[in-house]
Enzyme design. Sequence first.
Site, mmCIF file in Angstrom:
data_model
loop_
_atom_site.group_PDB
_atom_site.id
_atom_site.type_symbol
_atom_site.label_atom_id
_atom_site.label_comp_id
_atom_site.label_asym_id
_atom_site.label_seq_id
_atom_site.Cartn_x
_atom_site.Cartn_y
_atom_site.Cartn_z
ATOM 1 N N SER A 169 0.801 -1.229 0.000
ATOM 2 C CA SER A 169 0.000 0.000 0.000
ATOM 3 C C SER A 169 0.831 1.275 0.000
ATOM 4 O O SER A 169 0.282 2.364 -0.179
ATOM 5 C CB SER A 169 -0.943 0.014 1.206
ATOM 6 O OG SER A 169 -1.993 -0.906 1.019
ATOM 7 N N LYS A 228 0.314 3.447 -2.971
ATOM 8 C CA LYS A 228 -0.898 4.236 -3.188
ATOM 9 C C LYS A 228 -0.649 5.728 -3.404
ATOM 10 O O LYS A 228 -1.199 6.320 -4.345
ATOM 11 C CB LYS A 228 -1.879 4.012 -2.036
ATOM 12 C CG LYS A 228 -2.447 2.605 -2.002
ATOM 13 C CD LYS A 228 -3.286 2.357 -0.752
ATOM 14 C CE LYS A 228 -3.850 0.945 -0.723
ATOM 15 N NZ LYS A 228 -4.585 0.646 0.518
ATOM 16 N N TYR A 230 -3.585 -3.393 -10.339
ATOM 17 C CA TYR A 230 -3.392 -2.884 -8.994
ATOM 18 C C TYR A 230 -2.598 -3.875 -8.140
ATOM 19 O O TYR A 230 -1.717 -3.477 -7.365
ATOM 20 C CB TYR A 230 -4.750 -2.597 -8.343
ATOM 21 C CG TYR A 230 -4.661 -2.290 -6.873
ATOM 22 C CD1 TYR A 230 -4.084 -1.104 -6.427
ATOM 23 C CD2 TYR A 230 -5.134 -3.188 -5.920
ATOM 24 C CE1 TYR A 230 -3.988 -0.824 -5.064
ATOM 25 C CE2 TYR A 230 -5.042 -2.917 -4.565
ATOM 26 C CZ TYR A 230 -4.472 -1.737 -4.142
ATOM 27 O OH TYR A 230 -4.372 -1.470 -2.797
ATOM 28 N N TYR A 241 -4.583 4.924 7.888
ATOM 29 C CA TYR A 241 -5.898 4.276 8.033
ATOM 30 C C TYR A 241 -6.616 4.769 9.290
ATOM 31 O O TYR A 241 -6.676 5.966 9.547
ATOM 32 C CB TYR A 241 -5.749 2.751 8.028
ATOM 33 C CG TYR A 241 -5.025 2.221 6.826
ATOM 34 C CD1 TYR A 241 -5.432 2.573 5.544
ATOM 35 C CD2 TYR A 241 -3.921 1.395 6.954
ATOM 36 C CE1 TYR A 241 -4.770 2.087 4.427
ATOM 37 C CE2 TYR A 241 -3.247 0.907 5.839
ATOM 38 C CZ TYR A 241 -3.682 1.259 4.580
ATOM 39 O OH TYR A 241 -3.022 0.792 3.477
ATOM 40 N N VAL A 278 1.400 -3.616 4.127
ATOM 41 C CA VAL A 278 1.270 -4.826 4.935
ATOM 42 C C VAL A 278 2.480 -5.752 4.846
ATOM 43 O O VAL A 278 2.563 -6.717 5.592
ATOM 44 C CB VAL A 278 -0.019 -5.609 4.568
ATOM 45 C CG1 VAL A 278 -1.249 -4.818 4.925
ATOM 46 C CG2 VAL A 278 -0.005 -6.015 3.103
#
Length: 423
Positions: free
Chosen positions: A63, A66, A188, A239, A257
Amino acid sequence: MRTPIPDYLTQVLDECGGDDGEVADYIAELAQADPDRLAIAVATLDGVVATAGDADVAFSIQSISKPFTYALAIADQGLDAVVEKIDVEPSGDAFNEISLERGSGRPRNPMINAGAIAAHALVAGPGSDERFERVRSFYSRLAGRELDVDEAVFESELGTADRNMAIAYMLRTVGILEGAPPDVVRGYTRQCAVSVTVRDLARMAAVLAGQGRAPDGEQLLEPQVARQVLSVMATCGMYDAAGDWLTTVGIPAKSGVAGGLIGVLPGQVGIAVFSPRLDRHGNSARGVRVFERLSRDMGLHLMEVSDVARSVVRRVERGGSRVAVHEVAGDLRFVEAERVLRSLEEEPEGEAPVVLDLERVHRVNDVARRMLLEGVRRLHLDGHDVRLVDPSAVLGGGDGQGPDAGGGYVPEVFEDAAAAVGE
């Protein structure tokens, strides 16, 4: 002399260890990660990267990709077009929640999976393969080297992508996603499987810190795009722990992660940490502790700022080229002190006098003071006769005896450079 920054980073890793947290076990390849890996890299805007720990160990970006894909989507489509598809509000949800804005159907922000899938689809390209190649190539330019995909991680992650596939179909039904959901999710997933090290991530983060400019001067992103990305990272990058992170650490950040975690301090540095053990929010447990320590030690909190930085260091020779004088001016924080240390590092071992002239220094924060004093101590250990010009006692002296630079060494303090040089 050798700069003390790598030693400090090693100390931070040693003191922020522990075995709390668990590796991401819902993806088979990530479940096999060595949970004891720990690494850090700090990159300055001019391309210098200091590291400690397992800095050359590769892992998947996950992530952390992103914000960079979001930046590329904005560069391709323009901010207004991207905002029509992806909101910028904190969701307060976990990374894989189905979180859409009521009415418009927009994902809450580009840092959760729904928004990131939509951002990937907005990257320009005639097909899914070409779109991903633009993403990979862009990451490579940011990192300063060619990056590849960890195919084992990709296949493993694609096999567990049912939730992301459901998110993509949902985005398709509300008009946010224009591409074919399976193609978008495949692209993705490959994006998340790009293999990086903390060195790569720190340099990528430093480009954002430098308003989109690479160390070689190439403008990889427009400053407005970098500002948009950092703003969303600050409020949404961690988050459902984003609020706590911003108040305690105060550095725009993004986690992955696989255990990676980047932080961007605008105008100063890019930081990356790697440790696979995750906390309950899906963020690297030891990585969070390391960032908390760095923020506290270095004064890196976004809201902790000094006056306009005007600092500069210049090396000149005086006294018939017998004495090296390092003239420093302005406010000194971590980044400015690092530049001074880099200048001092160029002095070869020997007995030649070295003068550190701080007459034009306005303010020195605590970490910069400790860095400079350690640099002075190391020059002394190298054999140099070190002389400080510190009439305002910015390093803590002022009584004619000089500050204690550690290890019992106390350099003599002079009121002006001419006296220090002996002219």
